[in-house]
Design an enzyme around this catalytic site. Structure first.
Site, PDB file in Angstrom:
ATOM      1  N   LEU A   1       0.850  -1.186   0.000  1.00 20.66           N
ATOM      2  CA  LEU A   1       0.000   0.000   0.000  1.00 20.66           C
ATOM      3  C   LEU A   1       0.890   1.242   0.000  1.00 20.66           C
ATOM      4  O   LEU A   1       1.418   1.653   1.023  1.00 20.66           O
ATOM      5  CB  LEU A   1      -0.927   0.007   1.216  1.00 20.66           C
TER       6      LEU A   1
ATOM      7  N   GLY B   1       2.146  -2.780   6.834  1.00 22.16           N
ATOM      8  CA  GLY B   1       1.067  -1.974   6.292  1.00 22.16           C
ATOM      9  C   GLY B   1      -0.301  -2.549   6.578  1.00 22.16           C
ATOM     10  O   GLY B   1      -0.443  -3.564   7.256  1.00 22.16           O
ATOM     11  N   SER B   2      -1.296  -1.896   6.005  1.00 21.69           N
ATOM     12  CA  SER B   2      -2.688  -2.231   6.307  1.00 21.69           C
ATOM     13  C   SER B   2      -3.190  -3.382   5.447  1.00 21.69           C
ATOM     14  O   SER B   2      -2.536  -3.813   4.499  1.00 21.69           O
ATOM     15  CB  SER B   2      -3.570  -1.009   6.084  1.00 21.69           C
ATOM     16  N   THR B   3      -4.393  -3.823   5.762  1.00 20.08           N
ATOM     17  CA  THR B   3      -4.984  -4.971   5.088  1.00 20.08           C
ATOM     18  C   THR B   3      -5.239  -4.736   3.610  1.00 20.08           C
ATOM     19  O   THR B   3      -5.380  -5.695   2.855  1.00 20.08           O
ATOM     20  CB  THR B   3      -6.305  -5.387   5.769  1.00 20.08           C
TER      21      THR B   3
ATOM     22  N   GLY C   1      -3.166  -4.007   1.565  1.00 18.12           N
ATOM     23  CA  GLY C   1      -2.011  -4.577   0.876  1.00 18.12           C
ATOM     24  C   GLY C   1      -2.283  -5.956   0.301  1.00 18.12           C
ATOM     25  O   GLY C   1      -1.718  -6.331  -0.729  1.00 18.12           O
TER      26      GLY C   1
END
Length: 139
Positions: free
Chosen positions: A29, A63-65, A67
């Site tokens: 992301l 990073g966040s989901t 990704g």
């Protein structure tokens, strides 16, 4: 020189290609252009390099989901890695590789970051939990 290392299967499958290695986590992301496969995170050791068709070797994701979907999108665009090797995978990378069907191993017998070098030819057999590394003239 050719040698094998065993690891833990995360996502099954087989793939082979040249290695691209970093000792820094990767964030899809904002860190990878999913249309080109180029690492875009400023300051990252792989900045400007392409992951397309490579065996991507890195410690873990970050990073966040979101990704997870971006890993899938890069693969769908034909610019994702052919396989991944992690020291210890985390959920975002694992889910992305599952939906993209990218073979993944982690927890290898030897540290993959210090053992595998850029441009080594790596055969990933996640079905059997083994990688074969060819270095030198045969790669």
């Amino acid at each position: 020189m050719k040698f094998e290392i065993k690891g833990r299967q995360v996502v099954r499958g087989k793939a082979s290609g040249k290695a691209l290695v970093t000792d820094e986590p990767i964030c899809y992301l904002g860190g990878v252009d999913v249309k080109t496969g180029i690492i875009t995170e400023v300051g990252h050791p792989l900045y400007g390099k392409s992951i397309a068709g490579k065996v991507l070797v890195f410690p873990t994701g970050k990073g966040s989901t979101g990704g997870s979907y971006l890993i899938y999108e890069a693969a769908s665009n034909g610019v994702g890695p052919c396989a991944m090797i992690n020291r210890k995978i985390e959920q975002v990378t694992a889910v992305g590789c599952i939906i993209a069907e990218i073979p993944v191993l982690d927890r290898l017998e030897q540290d993959p970051i210090s053992t595998i070098k850029d441009d080594d030819f790596v055969e990933v057999d996640a079905d059997n939990g083994v990688i074969t590394i060819t270095r030198g003239e045969a790669s």
